[in-house]
Scaffold this active site. Structure first.
Site, mmCIF file in Angstrom:
data_model
loop_
_atom_site.group_PDB
_atom_site.id
_atom_site.type_symbol
_atom_site.label_atom_id
_atom_site.label_comp_id
_atom_site.label_asym_id
_atom_site.label_seq_id
_atom_site.Cartn_x
_atom_site.Cartn_y
_atom_site.Cartn_z
ATOM 1 N N PHE A 80 -12.525 10.754 -0.586
ATOM 2 C CA PHE A 80 -12.902 10.786 0.835
ATOM 3 C C PHE A 80 -13.452 12.178 1.126
ATOM 4 N N VAL A 81 -14.365 12.258 2.087
ATOM 5 C CA VAL A 81 -15.168 13.485 2.182
ATOM 6 C C VAL A 81 -14.343 14.731 2.480
ATOM 7 N N GLY A 119 0.830 -1.214 0.000
ATOM 8 C CA GLY A 119 0.000 0.000 0.000
ATOM 9 C C GLY A 119 0.855 1.251 0.000
ATOM 10 N N ALA A 149 -5.375 -1.953 0.866
ATOM 11 C CA ALA A 149 -6.794 -2.279 1.039
ATOM 12 C C ALA A 149 -7.605 -1.622 -0.061
ATOM 13 N N GLN A 207 -2.083 7.122 0.758
ATOM 14 C CA GLN A 207 -1.769 8.237 1.664
ATOM 15 C C GLN A 207 -0.792 7.810 2.757
ATOM 16 N N GLU A 233 -8.961 11.640 -3.227
ATOM 17 C CA GLU A 233 -9.900 12.713 -3.560
ATOM 18 C C GLU A 233 -11.366 12.351 -3.377
ATOM 19 N N SER A 236 -9.152 -0.714 11.591
ATOM 20 C CA SER A 236 -9.899 0.546 11.397
ATOM 21 C C SER A 236 -10.992 0.745 12.443
ATOM 22 N N GLU A 249 -24.712 3.128 7.896
ATOM 23 C CA GLU A 249 -23.746 4.188 8.211
ATOM 24 C C GLU A 249 -23.153 3.970 9.603
ATOM 25 N N SER A 275 -10.024 0.679 0.304
ATOM 26 C CA SER A 275 -10.217 1.379 1.573
ATOM 27 C C SER A 275 -11.408 2.335 1.584
ATOM 28 N N TYR A 310 -16.633 -3.338 3.822
ATOM 29 C CA TYR A 310 -15.248 -2.950 4.150
ATOM 30 C C TYR A 310 -14.949 -3.282 5.612
ATOM 31 N N GLU A 348 -13.726 1.790 11.728
ATOM 32 C CA GLU A 348 -14.970 1.341 11.089
ATOM 33 C C GLU A 348 -15.451 0.014 11.693
HETATM 34 P P1 NAP Z 1 -5.386 4.493 0.448
HETATM 35 O O1 NAP Z 1 -4.835 5.858 0.216
HETATM 36 O O2 NAP Z 1 -6.665 4.124 -0.186
HETATM 37 O O3 NAP Z 1 -4.247 3.440 0.003
HETATM 38 C C1 NAP Z 1 -4.542 2.086 -0.175
HETATM 39 C C2 NAP Z 1 -3.325 1.421 -0.784
HETATM 40 O O4 NAP Z 1 -3.613 0.036 -0.995
HETATM 41 C C3 NAP Z 1 -2.912 1.992 -2.160
HETATM 42 O O5 NAP Z 1 -1.515 2.038 -2.216
HETATM 43 C C4 NAP Z 1 -3.433 0.951 -3.124
HETATM 44 O O6 NAP Z 1 -2.736 0.915 -4.351
HETATM 45 C C5 NAP Z 1 -3.155 -0.301 -2.307
HETATM 46 N N1 NAP Z 1 -3.843 -1.488 -2.804
HETATM 47 C C6 NAP Z 1 -5.158 -1.632 -3.097
HETATM 48 N N2 NAP Z 1 -5.396 -2.873 -3.530
HETATM 49 C C7 NAP Z 1 -4.214 -3.538 -3.526
HETATM 50 C C8 NAP Z 1 -3.803 -4.844 -3.865
HETATM 51 N N3 NAP Z 1 -4.669 -5.758 -4.328
HETATM 52 N N4 NAP Z 1 -2.500 -5.200 -3.720
HETATM 53 C C9 NAP Z 1 -1.591 -4.284 -3.279
HETATM 54 N N5 NAP Z 1 -1.916 -3.013 -2.949
HETATM 55 C C10 NAP Z 1 -3.218 -2.661 -3.069
HETATM 56 O O7 NAP Z 1 -5.551 4.223 2.008
HETATM 57 P P2 NAP Z 1 -4.874 4.995 3.263
HETATM 58 O O8 NAP Z 1 -5.779 6.080 3.679
HETATM 59 O O9 NAP Z 1 -3.461 5.241 2.968
HETATM 60 O O10 NAP Z 1 -5.004 3.873 4.386
HETATM 61 C C11 NAP Z 1 -3.988 2.889 4.559
HETATM 62 C C12 NAP Z 1 -4.593 1.661 5.220
HETATM 63 O O11 NAP Z 1 -5.141 2.031 6.502
HETATM 64 C C13 NAP Z 1 -5.745 1.025 4.466
HETATM 65 O O12 NAP Z 1 -5.678 -0.363 4.718
HETATM 66 C C14 NAP Z 1 -6.989 1.596 5.109
HETATM 67 O O13 NAP Z 1 -8.077 0.729 4.965
HETATM 68 C C15 NAP Z 1 -6.525 1.694 6.560
HETATM 69 N N6 NAP Z 1 -7.149 2.744 7.364
HETATM 70 C C16 NAP Z 1 -7.163 4.031 6.899
HETATM 71 C C17 NAP Z 1 -7.695 5.025 7.699
HETATM 72 C C18 NAP Z 1 -7.739 6.451 7.224
HETATM 73 O O14 NAP Z 1 -8.508 7.235 7.795
HETATM 74 N N7 NAP Z 1 -6.928 6.845 6.251
HETATM 75 C C19 NAP Z 1 -8.197 4.708 8.979
HETATM 76 C C20 NAP Z 1 -8.133 3.389 9.411
HETATM 77 C C21 NAP Z 1 -7.590 2.412 8.604
HETATM 78 P P3 NAP Z 1 -3.163 1.862 -5.598
HETATM 79 O O15 NAP Z 1 -2.465 3.183 -5.335
HETATM 80 O O16 NAP Z 1 -2.633 1.130 -6.756
HETATM 81 O O17 NAP Z 1 -4.650 2.007 -5.566
HETATM 82 N N1 GDD Z 2 -16.656 9.712 0.798
HETATM 83 C C1 GDD Z 2 -17.720 10.490 1.017
HETATM 84 N N2 GDD Z 2 -18.205 11.243 -0.017
HETATM 85 N N3 GDD Z 2 -18.278 10.518 2.240
HETATM 86 C C2 GDD Z 2 -19.347 11.334 2.437
HETATM 87 C C3 GDD Z 2 -19.867 12.134 1.420
HETATM 88 C C4 GDD Z 2 -19.279 12.084 0.126
HETATM 89 O O1 GDD Z 2 -19.686 12.746 -0.802
HETATM 90 N N4 GDD Z 2 -20.912 12.845 1.940
HETATM 91 C C5 GDD Z 2 -21.026 12.505 3.217
HETATM 92 N N5 GDD Z 2 -20.083 11.574 3.530
HETATM 93 C C6 GDD Z 2 -19.918 10.936 4.850
HETATM 94 C C7 GDD Z 2 -19.855 9.417 4.822
HETATM 95 O O2 GDD Z 2 -21.170 8.868 4.727
HETATM 96 C C8 GDD Z 2 -19.181 9.169 6.177
HETATM 97 O O3 GDD Z 2 -20.134 9.208 7.206
HETATM 98 C C9 GDD Z 2 -18.251 10.358 6.340
HETATM 99 O O4 GDD Z 2 -18.666 11.336 5.381
HETATM 100 C C10 GDD Z 2 -16.773 10.036 6.106
HETATM 101 O O5 GDD Z 2 -16.661 9.365 4.870
HETATM 102 P P1 GDD Z 2 -15.229 9.038 4.214
HETATM 103 O O6 GDD Z 2 -14.430 10.266 4.120
HETATM 104 O O7 GDD Z 2 -15.490 8.250 2.969
HETATM 105 O O8 GDD Z 2 -14.529 8.153 5.337
HETATM 106 P P2 GDD Z 2 -15.066 6.899 6.194
HETATM 107 O O9 GDD Z 2 -15.236 7.366 7.605
HETATM 108 O O10 GDD Z 2 -16.224 6.257 5.560
HETATM 109 O O11 GDD Z 2 -13.850 5.887 6.076
HETATM 110 C C11 GDD Z 2 -12.501 6.339 6.278
HETATM 111 O O12 GDD Z 2 -12.141 6.174 7.622
HETATM 112 C C12 GDD Z 2 -12.094 4.817 8.090
HETATM 113 C C13 GDD Z 2 -11.696 4.864 9.580
HETATM 114 O O13 GDD Z 2 -12.799 5.196 10.367
HETATM 115 C C14 GDD Z 2 -11.600 5.525 5.333
HETATM 116 O O14 GDD Z 2 -10.310 6.080 5.358
HETATM 117 C C15 GDD Z 2 -11.514 4.069 5.771
HETATM 118 O O15 GDD Z 2 -10.541 3.395 4.983
HETATM 119 C C16 GDD Z 2 -11.087 4.040 7.250
HETATM 120 O O16 GDD Z 2 -11.016 2.706 7.712
#
Ligand code: NAP
Ligand code: GDD
Length: 350
Positions: free
Chosen positions: A203-204, A8, A82, A12, A201, A125, A302, A84, A164, A127
């Site tokens: 994510f909200v 990954g 993931a 980000q 881009e 996560s 949700e 994600s 997820y 989630e």
């Molecule tokens: P992200 O920006 O969506 O990055 C996901 C990464 O996984 C990308 O590098 C993607 O590659 C790679 N990937 C997807 N499918 C794959 C596969 N089959 N084999 C190998 N690589 C693959 O996510 P992030 O925000 O950096 O989050 C990192 C991890 O933490 C994820 O597992 C996410 O679910 C978890 N997490 C994130 C948050 C958050 O708020 N950011 C919170 C809790 C947990 P491509 O670039 O090619 O798509």
């Molecule tokens: N993406 C998105 N787009 N979300 C929206 C929108 C929209 O237009 N409008 C409202 N939302 C609401 C979603 O329904 C959610 O309640 C909240 O905004 C946050 O959505 P996301 O930014 O997509 O993040 P997430 O909370 O669902 O998931 C992220 O955080 C998790 C950890 O709690 C991701 O990074 C997951 O990978 C991560 O595990």
């Protein structure tokens, strides 16, 4: 010199974790999937660094994991790969399962088979908590003051609300099982939402910060732009900055014993709070004039409320979030204003 493999790496967190490990003199092997278009925009600044190696692979392909881990013999493996996006997981549940759940198991199985086993980090996560929370003082969800109870911590029950989250919970349990059954040094970081200037881009938070930046430049040029389409504005999230969170991942793997940790700021804000704060950055109070609620963006199920308590990480890892909500929003909006000034407006309204 330590060696780390990051699955990954193009995401980000993968990009920030690479920055961190390289600053600590690690040799980093970042795994990227083959793609018909370039997916390395977050790591272009690393591509010519000697200690940084980009390797093709995929976590759904166990044979490539086996080869890479046995060739590199890393000290640490970070699984950040993931599918994600929670919303996308409702439309592509099987793919999400294969990557997000099975992918983790594939890595665990390879590590189990090795002589010198690397330490393993799994990106769990918040989630996974779904609609669950813990409570003090009998406060009810309807009767809340901001940043009071309820909360989630390592003792809170899980009840996933999306494909997820189900996949993440399966990977989380697999990591615990392999730690307990096969004595692997395996840790799960239960990370709450973390965002940044490098956030995807769709994510909200980033969708909003990019829209606000586009609106800023359109206004400067005397133009108008279409409304921003959003779903549920009332969901609450505990938003921190990704740079802080990758530090916690690394610290988990430096401990004497493996364990799981909640990583969060302890504060919660609604999507509407984020919207309001982002528009404030361009001195606009009437933010709802620019927003259209799009029913297709409302998820079938949700997670209404997330606020994490990281006492265990504070105590054992000496970790605490350093970037608060207002700083986070301002950094994202300012970054997008600066980077979009170079281009014509480029809308993300859906
Ligand atoms: P992200 O920006 O969506 O990055 C996901 C990464 O996984 C990308 O590098 C993607 O590659 C790679 N990937 C997807 N499918 C794959 C596969 N089959 N084999 C190998 N690589 C693959 O996510 P992030 O925000 O950096 O989050 C990192 C991890 O933490 C994820 O597992 C996410 O679910 C978890 N997490 C994130 C948050 C958050 O708020 N950011 C919170 C809790 C947990 P491509 O670039 O090619 O798509
Ligand atoms: N993406 C998105 N787009 N979300 C929206 C929108 C929209 O237009 N409008 C409202 N939302 C609401 C979603 O329904 C959610 O309640 C909240 O905004 C946050 O959505 P996301 O930014 O997509 O993040 P997430 O909370 O669902 O998931 C992220 O955080 C998790 C950890 O709690 C991701 O990074 C997951 O990978 C991560 O595990």
């Amino acid at each position: 010199m330590k060696k780390a493999i990051i699955y990954g790496v193009t995401g980000q967190d993968g990009s920030y974790l690479s920055d961190l490990l390289l600053s600590k003199q690690y040799t980093v092997y970042g795994v990227t999937r083959r793609s018909s278009s370039d997916n390395t925009s977050r790591i272009t600044h690393l591509l010519n660094i000697n200690n940084f190696n980009l390797i093709q692979g995929d976590i759904t392909d166990t044979s490539s994991i086996y080869r890479l881990l046995n060739e590199v013999q890393p000290d640490e493996v970070y699984n950040l790969a993931a599918q994600s996006h929670v919303g996308t997981s409702f439309g592509q549940p099987q793919l999400t399962w294969c990557v997000t759940a099975q992918g983790c198991l594939n890595i665990l199985e390879v590590i189990r088979s090795m002589g010198n086993r690397p330490r393993f980090y799994q990106a769990s996560s918040s989630e996974m908590f779904g609609d669950q929370f813990s409570i003090r003082n009998n406060t009810s969800l309807n009767n809340l003051q901001s940043n009071q109870d309820p909360y989630q911590d390592e003792q809170t029950a899980f009840n996933p609300q999306s494909p997820y989250a189900i996949a993440k919970l399966a990977a989380h349990h697999a990591t615990t099982l392999y730690r307990n059954s096969y004595d692997l040094f395996a840790c799960s970081g239960i990370l709450f939402n973390h965002e940044s200037e490098r956030r995807g881009e769709r994510f909200v938070t980033r969708k909003i910060s990019r829209y606000v930046a586009n609106l800023y430049w359109a206004t400067q040029r005397g133009r108008s732009i279409p409304k921003l389409k959003l779903g549920n504005l009332s969901a609450k999230r505990d938003w921190g900055h990704a740079e802080d969170y990758v530090e916690a991942m690394w610290r988990m793997l430096q401990q004497d014993t493996p364990s799981d940790y909640v990583i969060a700021t302890g504060n919660t804000y609604s999507v509407e709070d984020y919207l309001k704060e982002a528009f404030k950055c361009i001195d606009t109070n009437e933010y709802m004039d620019y927003v259209e609620i799009d029913q297709s963006l409302i998820r079938p199920s949700e997670v209404p409320y997330l606020r994490g308590i990281s006492k265990k990480a504070e105590k054992r890892l000496n970790w605490k979030a350093s970037i608060g909500f207002k700083d986070l929003v301002s950094r994202m909006v300012q970054h997008d204003i600066q980077s979009s000034s170079k281009h014509e407006e480029n809308y993300t309204t859906t």
